[in-house]
Design a protein around this motif. Structure first.
Motif, PDB file in Angstrom:
ATOM      1  N   LEU A 106       0.840  -1.182   0.000  1.00 51.75           N
ATOM      2  CA  LEU A 106       0.000   0.000   0.000  1.00 51.75           C
ATOM      3  C   LEU A 106       0.883   1.243   0.000  1.00 51.75           C
ATOM      4  N   VAL A 107       0.530   2.210  -0.839  1.00 54.78           N
ATOM      5  CA  VAL A 107       1.331   3.424  -0.935  1.00 54.78           C
ATOM      6  C   VAL A 107       0.434   4.635  -0.782  1.00 54.78           C
TER       7      VAL A 107
ATOM      8  N   TYR B 238      -3.058  14.448  -1.454  1.00 58.40           N
ATOM      9  CA  TYR B 238      -2.909  13.070  -0.978  1.00 58.40           C
ATOM     10  C   TYR B 238      -3.408  12.095  -2.028  1.00 58.40           C
ATOM     11  N   PHE B 239      -2.687  10.977  -2.170  1.00 58.48           N
ATOM     12  CA  PHE B 239      -3.055   9.907  -3.087  1.00 58.48           C
ATOM     13  C   PHE B 239      -2.881   8.591  -2.344  1.00 58.48           C
ATOM     14  N   PHE B 240      -3.877   7.720  -2.458  1.00 59.90           N
ATOM     15  CA  PHE B 240      -3.767   6.393  -1.862  1.00 59.90           C
ATOM     16  C   PHE B 240      -4.115   5.394  -2.948  1.00 59.90           C
ATOM     17  N   LYS B 241      -3.190   4.464  -3.177  1.00 56.38           N
ATOM     18  CA  LYS B 241      -3.351   3.494  -4.266  1.00 56.38           C
ATOM     19  C   LYS B 241      -3.594   4.235  -5.577  1.00 56.38           C
TER      20      LYS B 241
ATOM     21  N   VAL C  70       3.625   2.201   2.662  1.00 58.87           N
ATOM     22  CA  VAL C  70       4.786   3.017   2.331  1.00 58.87           C
ATOM     23  C   VAL C  70       4.276   4.445   2.172  1.00 58.87           C
ATOM     24  N   ILE C  71       4.877   5.368   2.911  1.00 57.11           N
ATOM     25  CA  ILE C  71       4.526   6.781   2.802  1.00 57.11           C
ATOM     26  C   ILE C  71       5.580   7.458   1.933  1.00 57.11           C
TER      27      ILE C  71
ATOM     28  N   LEU D 212       8.849   4.735   5.386  1.00 61.41           N
ATOM     29  CA  LEU D 212       8.950   6.023   4.723  1.00 61.41           C
ATOM     30  C   LEU D 212       9.838   5.872   3.496  1.00 61.41           C
ATOM     31  N   ALA D 213       9.339   6.302   2.356  1.00 59.91           N
ATOM     32  CA  ALA D 213      10.118   6.213   1.120  1.00 59.91           C
ATOM     33  C   ALA D 213      11.158   7.324   1.092  1.00 59.91           C
TER      34      ALA D 213
END
Length: 105
Positions: free
Chosen positions: A24-25, A34-37, A63-64, A92-93
């Motif tokens: 999950l990103v 903000y973006f999720f998936k 993963v953020i 954290l990326a």
């Protein structure tokens, strides 16, 4: 970078962990988008999205990918929402730090 959020410049790190982006990103741009998936989402919608993702996957890992200009408070808030939603691993990326170029001889 994922489509739609080219404004994310990850912080550098000289100790990469090798976390996979197959999980999950959540991406946060310097403009606090903000973006999720890969889908746009409001910050207050992340917790419900995390809860749903945690129910659908046994080994949820988040993963953020936050731009280096995103506040520490924002990253901590996202981490807290993820843990509260049942996601047990949050990474954290970063991008590898480039070594300084050698001066010309």
């Amino acid at each position: 970078l994922q489509t739609g959020h080219k404004a994310v410049e990850l912080p550098t790190d000289n100790h990469p962990t090798g976390a996979s982006f197959q999980n999950l990103v959540v991406t946060v741009s310097r403009d606090n988008l903000y973006f999720f998936k890969e889908q746009p989402i409001a910050l207050d919608g992340l917790r419900l999205a995390f809860e749903k993702a945690a129910r659908e996957s046994r080994n949820s890992e988040l993963v953020i990918k936050a731009d280096r200009q995103v506040t520490h408070q924002t990253v901590v808030k996202i981490m807290s929402m993820a843990f509260d939603a049942g996601i047990s691993v949050v990474n954290l990326a970063t991008r590898p730090e480039m070594p300084a170029a050698a001066p010309p001889k």
